[in-house]
Write a protein that holds these residues in place. Sequence first.
Motif, PDB file in Angstrom:
ATOM      1  N   ARG A 200       0.821  -1.217   0.000  1.00 32.30           N
ATOM      2  CA  ARG A 200       0.000   0.000   0.000  1.00 32.30           C
ATOM      3  C   ARG A 200       0.855   1.267   0.000  1.00 32.30           C
ATOM      4  O   ARG A 200       0.639   2.171  -0.824  1.00 32.30           O
ATOM      5  CB  ARG A 200      -0.921  -0.002   1.219  1.00 32.30           C
ATOM      6  N   ASP A 201       1.827   1.338   0.915  1.00 32.93           N
ATOM      7  CA  ASP A 201       2.555   2.588   1.134  1.00 32.93           C
ATOM      8  C   ASP A 201       3.824   2.711   0.302  1.00 32.93           C
ATOM      9  O   ASP A 201       4.157   3.809  -0.167  1.00 32.93           O
ATOM     10  CB  ASP A 201       2.905   2.738   2.617  1.00 32.93           C
ATOM     11  N   LEU A 202       4.542   1.612   0.111  1.00 34.89           N
ATOM     12  CA  LEU A 202       5.808   1.690  -0.619  1.00 34.89           C
ATOM     13  C   LEU A 202       5.621   1.442  -2.117  1.00 34.89           C
ATOM     14  O   LEU A 202       6.138   2.185  -2.948  1.00 34.89           O
ATOM     15  CB  LEU A 202       6.816   0.695  -0.040  1.00 34.89           C
ATOM     16  N   ILE A 203       4.863   0.393  -2.457  1.00 36.93           N
ATOM     17  CA  ILE A 203       4.632   0.104  -3.874  1.00 36.93           C
ATOM     18  C   ILE A 203       3.514   0.979  -4.429  1.00 36.93           C
ATOM     19  O   ILE A 203       3.507   1.332  -5.608  1.00 36.93           O
ATOM     20  CB  ILE A 203       4.327  -1.398  -4.072  1.00 36.93           C
ATOM     21  N   GLY A 204       2.557   1.342  -3.575  1.00 39.43           N
ATOM     22  CA  GLY A 204       1.489   2.261  -3.993  1.00 39.43           C
ATOM     23  C   GLY A 204       0.300   1.609  -4.654  1.00 39.43           C
ATOM     24  O   GLY A 204      -0.420   2.255  -5.424  1.00 39.43           O
ATOM     25  N   LEU A 205       0.015   0.334  -4.360  1.00 36.92           N
ATOM     26  CA  LEU A 205      -1.167  -0.315  -4.924  1.00 36.92           C
ATOM     27  C   LEU A 205      -2.428   0.142  -4.192  1.00 36.92           C
ATOM     28  O   LEU A 205      -2.401   0.417  -3.004  1.00 36.92           O
ATOM     29  CB  LEU A 205      -1.037  -1.835  -4.828  1.00 36.92           C
ATOM     30  N   ASP A 206      -3.540   0.211  -4.933  1.00 39.73           N
ATOM     31  CA  ASP A 206      -4.820   0.610  -4.344  1.00 39.73           C
ATOM     32  C   ASP A 206      -5.466  -0.580  -3.646  1.00 39.73           C
ATOM     33  O   ASP A 206      -5.489  -1.698  -4.181  1.00 39.73           O
ATOM     34  CB  ASP A 206      -5.779   1.135  -5.415  1.00 39.73           C
ATOM     35  N   VAL A 207      -6.022  -0.338  -2.461  1.00 37.70           N
ATOM     36  CA  VAL A 207      -6.749  -1.372  -1.734  1.00 37.70           C
ATOM     37  C   VAL A 207      -8.126  -1.546  -2.367  1.00 37.70           C
ATOM     38  O   VAL A 207      -8.875  -0.583  -2.519  1.00 37.70           O
ATOM     39  CB  VAL A 207      -6.885  -1.015  -0.244  1.00 37.70           C
ATOM     40  N   VAL A 208      -8.461  -2.777  -2.747  1.00 38.64           N
ATOM     41  CA  VAL A 208      -9.764  -3.083  -3.318  1.00 38.64           C
ATOM     42  C   VAL A 208     -10.787  -3.329  -2.219  1.00 38.64           C
ATOM     43  O   VAL A 208     -11.879  -2.788  -2.216  1.00 38.64           O
ATOM     44  CB  VAL A 208      -9.679  -4.316  -4.248  1.00 38.64           C
ATOM     45  N   ARG A 209     -10.416  -4.173  -1.242  1.00 38.66           N
ATOM     46  CA  ARG A 209     -11.298  -4.445  -0.112  1.00 38.66           C
ATOM     47  C   ARG A 209     -10.473  -5.081   0.991  1.00 38.66           C
ATOM     48  O   ARG A 209      -9.351  -5.542   0.767  1.00 38.66           O
ATOM     49  CB  ARG A 209     -12.473  -5.340  -0.508  1.00 38.66           C
ATOM     50  N   GLU A 210     -11.063  -5.110   2.183  1.00 41.57           N
ATOM     51  CA  GLU A 210     -10.390  -5.670   3.349  1.00 41.57           C
ATOM     52  C   GLU A 210     -11.347  -6.571   4.114  1.00 41.57           C
ATOM     53  O   GLU A 210     -12.557  -6.348   4.111  1.00 41.57           O
ATOM     54  CB  GLU A 210      -9.876  -4.547   4.258  1.00 41.57           C
ATOM     55  N   ALA A 211     -10.803  -7.558   4.760  1.00 40.26           N
ATOM     56  CA  ALA A 211     -11.556  -8.469   5.622  1.00 40.26           C
ATOM     57  C   ALA A 211     -10.613  -8.882   6.739  1.00 40.26           C
ATOM     58  O   ALA A 211      -9.389  -8.686   6.639  1.00 40.26           O
ATOM     59  CB  ALA A 211     -12.039  -9.682   4.831  1.00 40.26           C
ATOM     60  N   PRO A 212     -11.137  -9.423   7.824  1.00 41.76           N
ATOM     61  CA  PRO A 212     -10.249  -9.850   8.917  1.00 41.76           C
ATOM     62  C   PRO A 212      -9.160 -10.790   8.418  1.00 41.76           C
ATOM     63  O   PRO A 212      -9.437 -11.846   7.861  1.00 41.76           O
ATOM     64  CB  PRO A 212     -11.217 -10.557   9.880  1.00 41.76           C
ATOM     65  N   GLY A 213      -7.910 -10.364   8.570  1.00 40.14           N
ATOM     66  CA  GLY A 213      -6.783 -11.202   8.183  1.00 40.14           C
ATOM     67  C   GLY A 213      -6.460 -11.214   6.703  1.00 40.14           C
ATOM     68  O   GLY A 213      -5.609 -11.997   6.267  1.00 40.14           O
ATOM     69  N   ALA A 214      -7.107 -10.354   5.901  1.00 38.89           N
ATOM     70  CA  ALA A 214      -6.847 -10.369   4.454  1.00 38.89           C
ATOM     71  C   ALA A 214      -7.055  -8.971   3.873  1.00 38.89           C
ATOM     72  O   ALA A 214      -7.931  -8.234   4.306  1.00 38.89           O
ATOM     73  CB  ALA A 214      -7.766 -11.356   3.749  1.00 38.89           C
ATOM     74  N   THR A 215      -6.218  -8.636   2.895  1.00 39.25           N
ATOM     75  CA  THR A 215      -6.339  -7.373   2.176  1.00 39.25           C
ATOM     76  C   THR A 215      -6.114  -7.639   0.697  1.00 39.25           C
ATOM     77  O   THR A 215      -5.185  -8.353   0.326  1.00 39.25           O
ATOM     78  CB  THR A 215      -5.290  -6.346   2.673  1.00 39.25           C
ATOM     79  N   TRP A 216      -6.994  -7.080  -0.155  1.00 39.25           N
ATOM     80  CA  TRP A 216      -6.888  -7.248  -1.597  1.00 39.25           C
ATOM     81  C   TRP A 216      -6.412  -5.936  -2.220  1.00 39.25           C
ATOM     82  O   TRP A 216      -6.889  -4.851  -1.855  1.00 39.25           O
ATOM     83  CB  TRP A 216      -8.243  -7.610  -2.202  1.00 39.25           C
ATOM     84  N   PHE A 217      -5.498  -6.033  -3.178  1.00 36.63           N
ATOM     85  CA  PHE A 217      -4.994  -4.867  -3.894  1.00 36.63           C
ATOM     86  C   PHE A 217      -5.282  -5.014  -5.384  1.00 36.63           C
ATOM     87  O   PHE A 217      -5.302  -6.124  -5.923  1.00 36.63           O
ATOM     88  CB  PHE A 217      -3.475  -4.737  -3.708  1.00 36.63           C
ATOM     89  N   ARG A 218      -5.502  -3.882  -6.045  1.00 35.22           N
ATOM     90  CA  ARG A 218      -5.675  -3.883  -7.492  1.00 35.22           C
ATOM     91  C   ARG A 218      -4.320  -4.053  -8.154  1.00 35.22           C
ATOM     92  O   ARG A 218      -3.356  -3.356  -7.814  1.00 35.22           O
ATOM     93  CB  ARG A 218      -6.321  -2.582  -7.950  1.00 35.22           C
ATOM     94  N   LEU A 219      -4.249  -4.973  -9.132  1.00 37.04           N
ATOM     95  CA  LEU A 219      -3.016  -5.225  -9.853  1.00 37.04           C
ATOM     96  C   LEU A 219      -3.324  -5.102 -11.341  1.00 37.04           C
ATOM     97  O   LEU A 219      -3.806  -6.046 -11.967  1.00 37.04           O
ATOM     98  CB  LEU A 219      -2.481  -6.616  -9.521  1.00 37.04           C
ATOM     99  N   GLY A 220      -3.106  -3.918 -11.900  1.00 41.62           N
ATOM    100  CA  GLY A 220      -3.499  -3.682 -13.285  1.00 41.62           C
ATOM    101  C   GLY A 220      -4.997  -3.563 -13.401  1.00 41.62           C
ATOM    102  O   GLY A 220      -5.689  -3.149 -12.467  1.00 41.62           O
ATOM    103  N   THR A 221      -5.549  -3.934 -14.568  1.00 43.03           N
ATOM    104  CA  THR A 221      -6.978  -3.775 -14.804  1.00 43.03           C
ATOM    105  C   THR A 221      -7.779  -5.049 -14.624  1.00 43.03           C
ATOM    106  O   THR A 221      -9.004  -5.003 -14.576  1.00 43.03           O
ATOM    107  CB  THR A 221      -7.220  -3.272 -16.236  1.00 43.03           C
ATOM    108  N   ASP A 222      -7.091  -6.203 -14.527  1.00 45.04           N
ATOM    109  CA  ASP A 222      -7.859  -7.451 -14.515  1.00 45.04           C
ATOM    110  C   ASP A 222      -7.331  -8.467 -13.498  1.00 45.04           C
ATOM    111  O   ASP A 222      -7.529  -9.655 -13.648  1.00 45.04           O
ATOM    112  CB  ASP A 222      -7.859  -8.085 -15.924  1.00 45.04           C
ATOM    113  N   ALA A 223      -6.654  -7.983 -12.483  1.00 47.06           N
ATOM    114  CA  ALA A 223      -6.100  -8.930 -11.518  1.00 47.06           C
ATOM    115  C   ALA A 223      -6.043  -8.304 -10.135  1.00 47.06           C
ATOM    116  O   ALA A 223      -6.111  -7.092  -9.969  1.00 47.06           O
ATOM    117  CB  ALA A 223      -4.713  -9.381 -11.952  1.00 47.06           C
ATOM    118  N   GLU A 224      -5.952  -9.158  -9.132  1.00 47.32           N
ATOM    119  CA  GLU A 224      -5.808  -8.724  -7.741  1.00 47.32           C
ATOM    120  C   GLU A 224      -4.625  -9.445  -7.126  1.00 47.32           C
ATOM    121  O   GLU A 224      -4.286 -10.541  -7.532  1.00 47.32           O
ATOM    122  CB  GLU A 224      -7.056  -9.050  -6.932  1.00 47.32           C
TER     123      GLU A 224
END
Length: 224
Positions: A200-224
């Motif tokens: 999130r902070d160093l690479i700068g990926l956008d957070v898609v959603r969060e859940a207990p114990g898990a975080t999803w980041f956007r990776l390009g236009t078609d992947a997480e």
Amino acid sequence: MSDGPDLAALLATLEEHGVAHVVGGSVGALAHGAPDVSPGDLDIVPATDPANLGRLADALARLGAEPAVETGAWQTDEAGEHRWVEDGVERPPRALDPQDASTYDHSFATPHGRLDVVPSIAGAYADLRSRASRLLIAGREAWVAHPIDILAGMTGPRRPKDGPRVRHLRSLAAAPTSSSGIGFIGFRTARSELMVGLFRDLIGLDVVREAPGATWFRLGTDAE
């Protein structure tokens, strides 16, 4: 579009509050380039985990959103067509409860236009999000449902003016798609906070959603 919703303002508020959602309906069709579309509202399908619904409640409060008293209900026929059936029975809106997604299933009036919250249409958020694309709406990026899901969520009966929109969405749904071939990359770690900070902070990926114990980041236009 001058009499329609202020899409930029509505989407900005949802984004500011970190609401995970997918855009559908006429705005979704417009984002996919459908012709002759003048949206009267913004339709969203939110993630229904309590944390996200809590953020959605905060966003609705910020917007000054007011749900209308309904005098009908949605029905789905054998072909999967969604129809609004008026029966004259008043159904006052229930208080929003993050533990009960159905309490969010309303059309909300806001100073920026109407916002329709649909917890599930043509599938729930997780289903729609897996096929959604990141598209521009009123100058802002948003996750937009796949043309197939927008078609499946359209209400019946079809009107003559829906023809160009339906034909456009069907042509997109039938066209071959480009993809990286990667839909998801996962990491297991015992140092979750540090790993999240890295992406999130160093690479700068956008957070898609969060859940207990898990975080999803956007990776390009078609992947997480």
